[in-house]
Design an enzyme around this catalytic site. Sequence first.
Site, PDB file in Angstrom:
ATOM      1  N   TYR A 101     -37.650   9.222   5.616  1.00 31.49           N
ATOM      2  CA  TYR A 101     -37.550   9.048   4.171  1.00 31.49           C
ATOM      3  C   TYR A 101     -38.022  10.308   3.471  1.00 31.49           C
ATOM      4  O   TYR A 101     -39.080  10.858   3.808  1.00 31.49           O
ATOM      5  CB  TYR A 101     -38.411   7.855   3.716  1.00 31.49           C
ATOM      6  CG  TYR A 101     -38.465   7.705   2.212  1.00 31.49           C
ATOM      7  CD1 TYR A 101     -37.564   6.884   1.543  1.00 31.49           C
ATOM      8  CD2 TYR A 101     -39.394   8.423   1.448  1.00 31.49           C
ATOM      9  CE1 TYR A 101     -37.581   6.770   0.172  1.00 31.49           C
ATOM     10  CE2 TYR A 101     -39.414   8.316   0.063  1.00 31.49           C
ATOM     11  CZ  TYR A 101     -38.511   7.485  -0.568  1.00 31.49           C
ATOM     12  OH  TYR A 101     -38.519   7.384  -1.932  1.00 31.49           O
ATOM     13  N   GLU A 189     -33.923  10.520  -4.023  1.00 33.52           N
ATOM     14  CA  GLU A 189     -34.360  10.251  -2.656  1.00 33.52           C
ATOM     15  C   GLU A 189     -33.212  10.258  -1.664  1.00 33.52           C
ATOM     16  O   GLU A 189     -32.063   9.993  -2.021  1.00 33.52           O
ATOM     17  CB  GLU A 189     -35.156   8.936  -2.566  1.00 33.52           C
ATOM     18  CG  GLU A 189     -34.365   7.701  -2.878  1.00 33.52           C
ATOM     19  CD  GLU A 189     -35.184   6.399  -2.706  1.00 33.52           C
ATOM     20  OE1 GLU A 189     -36.412   6.401  -2.902  1.00 33.52           O
ATOM     21  OE2 GLU A 189     -34.563   5.379  -2.384  1.00 33.52           O
TER      22      GLU A 189
END
Length: 379
Positions: A101, A189
Amino acid sequence: MNIHEFQAKDILRRYGVPIPPGDVARTPDEAKAIATRIGKAVMVKAQVHAGGRGKAGGVKFCPTPDVAKEKATAILGMDIKGLRVEQVLVAEAADIGTEAYVGIIVDRATKKAVFMVSAAGGIDIEEVAATTPEKIKYHPVDPRYGLRPYEALQLGFFLYKDAKQAKAAAQIMRQLWQAFLDSGCSLAEINPLVVTPAGEVIAVDAKMVIDDNELDRKPAIAALRDESSEAPSEVEARKANLTFIKLDGNVGCVVNGAGLAMATMDLVKFYGGEPANFLDIGGSSNPEKVVNALRIITADPNVKCILFNIFGGITRTDDVANGIVTATKANPLKVPIVIRLTGTNEEIAVKILQDNGFSASSDMDEAVQRAVELAKGGK
Ligand code: GDP
Ligand code: MN
């Protein structure tokens, strides 16, 4: 403003982020044509402004163009968290070794953009944050220098032991940072950031949220808005120049000024109620704004009571009163209304309201309590 995954990926590609090729489809046949053109196994992915699409069945692996057509048929029109899927991204399927992530958010406490990275990426990052926060590294970025190469490399090595992979991740983070800045993001993201079995680092999913205050000076970004994917009430409110955010409660709030609107929502909660919305009709109210506000709020079937909380300064309370009378004459209310107003032209406003069968109070506590009671079905 939210943008879709395929739009975020288009932006990130321009900054050099490695992303599997793909295109967006509105029909199953288009999906099949794109899969045929790609010539390899593809993913068909719902394009809606919500996370967790994978878990909701909105992300499917398709080994052939015929399967892509079949999955697109299933996903198009699907409901994901109350949002209807109007388009799908058909992207070349990646071979996944590991999922990490990488995200940037704006942290209001430190007044900085903060990188969040974790080797435990994929679909359960929220759970990682809640149960094993030590697996996430937070790195605030100094706005004077941006994400410097050595900082990016440190973050890269937090994710991967392999130097080549760490360097590749570092470069992607620098590219993500530049895209975040240039696009006026409040969030950007990549989840998952994938290492393929061949050792390549690629972005398989991307999300960007644009700060609404940036849109005026970034017309190319503003043009990415997809109104068909937004709550209809929010679209309508934006057109009427109202600041409106839909919430899940049942007390519909019409307030002037963002601060008073926040305080009103706090007070609704304090007295055991739940606001149905945040709505700021702004400083200079004209009756038309009130009419629009009432139309938008009463269109929400959850709303069981309407609460006006108006502090008249520049806003003239008689304008608001006239707006209430006009709106309710055109469209009689099906739910009770509680009106609190005080300030400029208060006596005139109260008279207008009384002449038309409404009562008004000047006490905020009393009005909010009453609205919460009525929303719960009280008399
Ligand atoms: P989200 O659920 O909305 O975050 O959608 P994602 O695009 O992140 O997809 C969810 C999950 O599906 C990912 O974490 C992967 O495990 C899997 N997935 C997505 N794209 C691919 C792909 O190209 N290949 C493979 N093998 N899995 C994928
Ligand atoms: Mn994802």
